[in-house]
Design a protein around this motif. Structure first.
Motif: not given
Length: 345
Positions: A101, A105, A107-108
């Motif tokens: 990420s 971020p 993508l977390e």
């Protein structure tokens, strides 16, 4: 006569030259192929690496040699953060890796706790067309990378050296110092579950559990706990708190090189192995829980009722706290998706 002979000579020379050009160019065109460098994280013989090798074989056969694949296992082309960056730049072709990420971020979101509580829900949640898959597909495409599928490695749980009496109670205070990965998603979830948390590098985790720097850890499946921590943990709690999964990824640059036919072949084969990974993960979870028991580790399974309470607590209390990290839009959308699913059921 001299003119006729001269014309004949020119025509003859032109014919020979044209023939040579045809002979020279035809094989070059026929021999053209797309070569794919495929990065992996695990050593040869690991189930994920085996999937990569099988993918290579099937793709080369199905494309009749138009596409050649070379697998580089065991982080030979760099760790997953480097590979992801190279995929984004178009200097790497494919990877089967953790999705980092560092560039986004959001993508977390794939590590949000209790996106699924059992393997039936995993098959629904991590397959094409699901809310999670569509969301991740869109976010990853912003990095100029195509998501082909999710490789599922198993449900996460807690490997512990000490066991609190109220371990099955989702929100109750637990006098346990739990090591969590350096991600807000894990830290916030664990603290909402009543744990005290500590951040320890994974490379130092075994020693930390051994010396009491941490009383347990969150972030690994039963397989990983057996393979690397069976001699130091005393308990393994099957909490199914998150899914450990990797991405089948291809760079946009590679995708544009491929014909529509070869794109379809690659996509279908990747999806086949991604789907199979869920079955393999389910088998491995059960297998390694038994192996942990055989090794003397006490395995504690939360009941279905307890799992649903843990999931409810995560979705209603923890997810909203991650709005600043994952954006309000993303959290609101995923909560609505789960509320709609609850109404349907």
């Amino acid at each position: 006569m001299k003119i006729i002979k001269h014309v004949r000579k020119i025509l003859s020379t032109t014919t020979v030259t044209s023939a040579l050009l045809l002979v020279g160019t035809a094989p070059i065109h026929a021999a053209e192929s797309v070569r794919i460098n495929f990065a992996g994280m695990f050593a040869p013989g690991h189930p994920v690496t085996n999937a990569q090798m099988n993918f290579k074989k099937e793709v080369e056969e199905a494309t009749e040699g138009r596409v050649k694949v070379r697998v580089f296992p065991a982080n030979q082309l760099g760790d997953y953060t480097q590979v992801f960056e190279e995929l984004s730049r178009g200097t790497m072709d494919m990877g089967l890796i953790n999705i980092p990420s560092q560039f986004d971020p959001r993508l977390e979101v794939m590590y949000l706790h209790y996106l699924a509580t059992n393997y039936e829900e995993v098959r629904e949640t991590y397959s094409p067309g699901s809310y999670l898959f569509t969301t991740m597909e869109g976010l990853i495409s912003e990095q100029k990378i195509k998501l082909l599928g999710f490789e599922v490695d198993g449900f996460g749980g807690f490997g512990l050296t000490k066991l609190p009496e109220n371990v099955g109670n989702a929100g109750a205070s637990k006098n346990i110092l739990l090591r969590v990965p350096p991600m807000d998603i894990f830290k916030t979830a664990a603290e909402d579950q009543g744990f005290q948390t500590v951040s320890v590098p994974f490379a130092e985790l075994y020693t930390s559990l051994q010396t009491g720097v941490a009383d347990g850890w969150s972030g690994g499946s039963s397989t990983l706990n057996y393979l690397q921590f069976r001699d130091v943990i005393k308990y393994f709690v099957v909490s199914n708190n998150f899914i450990d999964a990797y991405g089948w990824l291809a760079s946009d640059k590679l995708w544009k090189k491929l014909s529509a036919k070869d794109r379809h072949i690659i996509q279908e084969i990747a999806l086949k192995y991604a789907s199979q990974s869920i079955d393999v993960a389910e088998e491995n979870d059960l297998k390694h829980q038994k192996l942990l028991k055989d090794k003397g580790v006490t395995v504690i399974k939360l009941s279905d009722e307890e799992l649903q309470l843990w999931a409810k607590q995560a979705r209603e209390e923890t997810w909203p706290k991650l709005r600043s990290r994952l954006t309000p839009e993303l959290i609101d959308s995923i909560q609505k998706a789960y509320q709609a699913k609850t109404v349907e059921n």
